[in-house]
Design a protein around this motif. Structure first.
Motif, PDB file in Angstrom:
ATOM      1  N   UNK A 220       8.198   0.485   9.195  1.00  0.00           N
ATOM      2  CA  UNK A 220       7.582  -0.413   8.342  1.00  0.00           C
ATOM      3  C   UNK A 220       6.103  -0.168   8.236  1.00  0.00           C
ATOM      4  N   UNK A 221       5.191  -0.076   9.283  1.00  0.00           N
ATOM      5  CA  UNK A 221       3.784   0.170   9.159  1.00  0.00           C
ATOM      6  C   UNK A 221       3.557   1.580   8.837  1.00  0.00           C
ATOM      7  N   UNK A 222       4.249   2.609   9.100  1.00  0.00           N
ATOM      8  CA  UNK A 222       3.845   4.120   8.908  1.00  0.00           C
ATOM      9  C   UNK A 222       3.984   4.233   7.620  1.00  0.00           C
ATOM     10  N   UNK A 223       5.337   3.687   6.813  1.00  0.00           N
ATOM     11  CA  UNK A 223       5.505   3.865   5.409  1.00  0.00           C
ATOM     12  C   UNK A 223       4.801   3.147   4.671  1.00  0.00           C
ATOM     13  N   UNK A 224       4.154   1.808   4.958  1.00  0.00           N
ATOM     14  CA  UNK A 224       3.245   1.133   4.222  1.00  0.00           C
ATOM     15  C   UNK A 224       1.962   1.922   4.220  1.00  0.00           C
ATOM     16  N   UNK A 225       1.344   2.117   5.452  1.00  0.00           N
ATOM     17  CA  UNK A 225      -0.041   2.861   5.617  1.00  0.00           C
ATOM     18  C   UNK A 225       0.015   4.188   4.858  1.00  0.00           C
ATOM     19  N   UNK A 226       0.935   4.681   4.656  1.00  0.00           N
ATOM     20  CA  UNK A 226       1.090   6.270   3.960  1.00  0.00           C
ATOM     21  C   UNK A 226       0.590   6.137   2.623  1.00  0.00           C
ATOM     22  N   UNK A 227       0.912   4.816   2.110  1.00  0.00           N
ATOM     23  CA  UNK A 227       0.386   4.555   0.665  1.00  0.00           C
ATOM     24  C   UNK A 227      -1.031   4.789   0.311  1.00  0.00           C
ATOM     25  N   UNK A 228      -2.183   4.378   1.499  1.00  0.00           N
ATOM     26  CA  UNK A 228      -3.104   4.705   1.387  1.00  0.00           C
ATOM     27  C   UNK A 228      -3.738   6.203   1.236  1.00  0.00           C
ATOM     28  N   UNK A 229      -2.646   7.083   1.233  1.00  0.00           N
ATOM     29  CA  UNK A 229      -3.229   8.438   0.946  1.00  0.00           C
ATOM     30  C   UNK A 229      -3.185   8.634  -0.573  1.00  0.00           C
ATOM     31  N   UNK A 230      -2.464   7.631  -1.341  1.00  0.00           N
ATOM     32  CA  UNK A 230      -2.436   8.008  -2.796  1.00  0.00           C
ATOM     33  C   UNK A 230      -3.890   7.552  -3.367  1.00  0.00           C
ATOM     34  N   UNK A 231      -4.242   8.592  -4.213  1.00  0.00           N
ATOM     35  CA  UNK A 231      -5.538   8.546  -4.867  1.00  0.00           C
ATOM     36  C   UNK A 231      -5.548   7.280  -5.722  1.00  0.00           C
TER      37      UNK A 231
END
Length: 170
Positions: free
Chosen positions: A58-69
């Motif tokens: 849950x946290x890993x998938x959510x925070x991965x979105x921060x890499x989207x420009x």
């Protein structure tokens, strides 16, 4: 064994915090959110039952979105984001924790999940900038304050993409 699992989950959380350059207060808020998810297991807000699974999935998938420009560009001060069908608060709560300048609306239509979201927002000390709205998306988007009010609409496990786009468009 459970102490070992908690130590592993704590280390996994620390790795995420370091990977996304989050400070100690954000780590504490994420840990409080994980604890709240675990405490509400009987409320059916997530199918995951271990801290390690919650952190990595849950946290890993959510925070991965921060890499989207596009998401980084939309994280302006006081930008309004919406987590559509928030359920267990994913990805809205982790992103709100990671991006303190963003105002987040967690939109959920199921009452017990809204109760969980309110508890999780309080536990993570997000009360001042995260709002829980317990309503169907069609009703919320019909008029102000929901219609055309959010720079970003996020959704996880809401439905097929055409359905999500239709619900998120207003």
């Amino acid at each position: 064994p459970s102490r070992t699992r908690m130590a592993v989950a704590t280390e996994q959380l620390r790795q995420l915090v370091n990977a996304y350059d989050l400070d100690a207060s954000r780590e504490a808020a994420l840990a409080a959110y994980v604890d709240t998810l675990l405490a509400w297991r009987g409320g059916n807000v997530t199918g995951l039952s271990s801290a390690g699974d919650i952190v990595t999935t849950l946290l890993g998938d959510s925070l991965a979105l921060l890499r989207l420009p596009e998401l980084a560009a939309a994280a302006r001060p006081d930008a309004r984001w919406l987590d559509l069908g928030s359920g267990g608060g994913v990805p809205g709560i982790p992103l709100a924790i990671a991006r303190p300048r963003v105002r987040m609306t967690l939109l959920e239509s199921i009452g017990k999940k809204c109760a969980f979201l309110s508890a999780a927002v309080a536990a993570a000390a997000l009360d001042e900038r995260v709002e829980v709205v317990c309503a169907r998306s069609e009703r919320y988007a019909a008029a102000a304050p929901g219609r055309a009010a959010h720079a970003v609409v996020l959704a996880r496990a809401v439905g097929p993409l055409p359905t999500v786009v239709e619900l998120a468009a207003p």
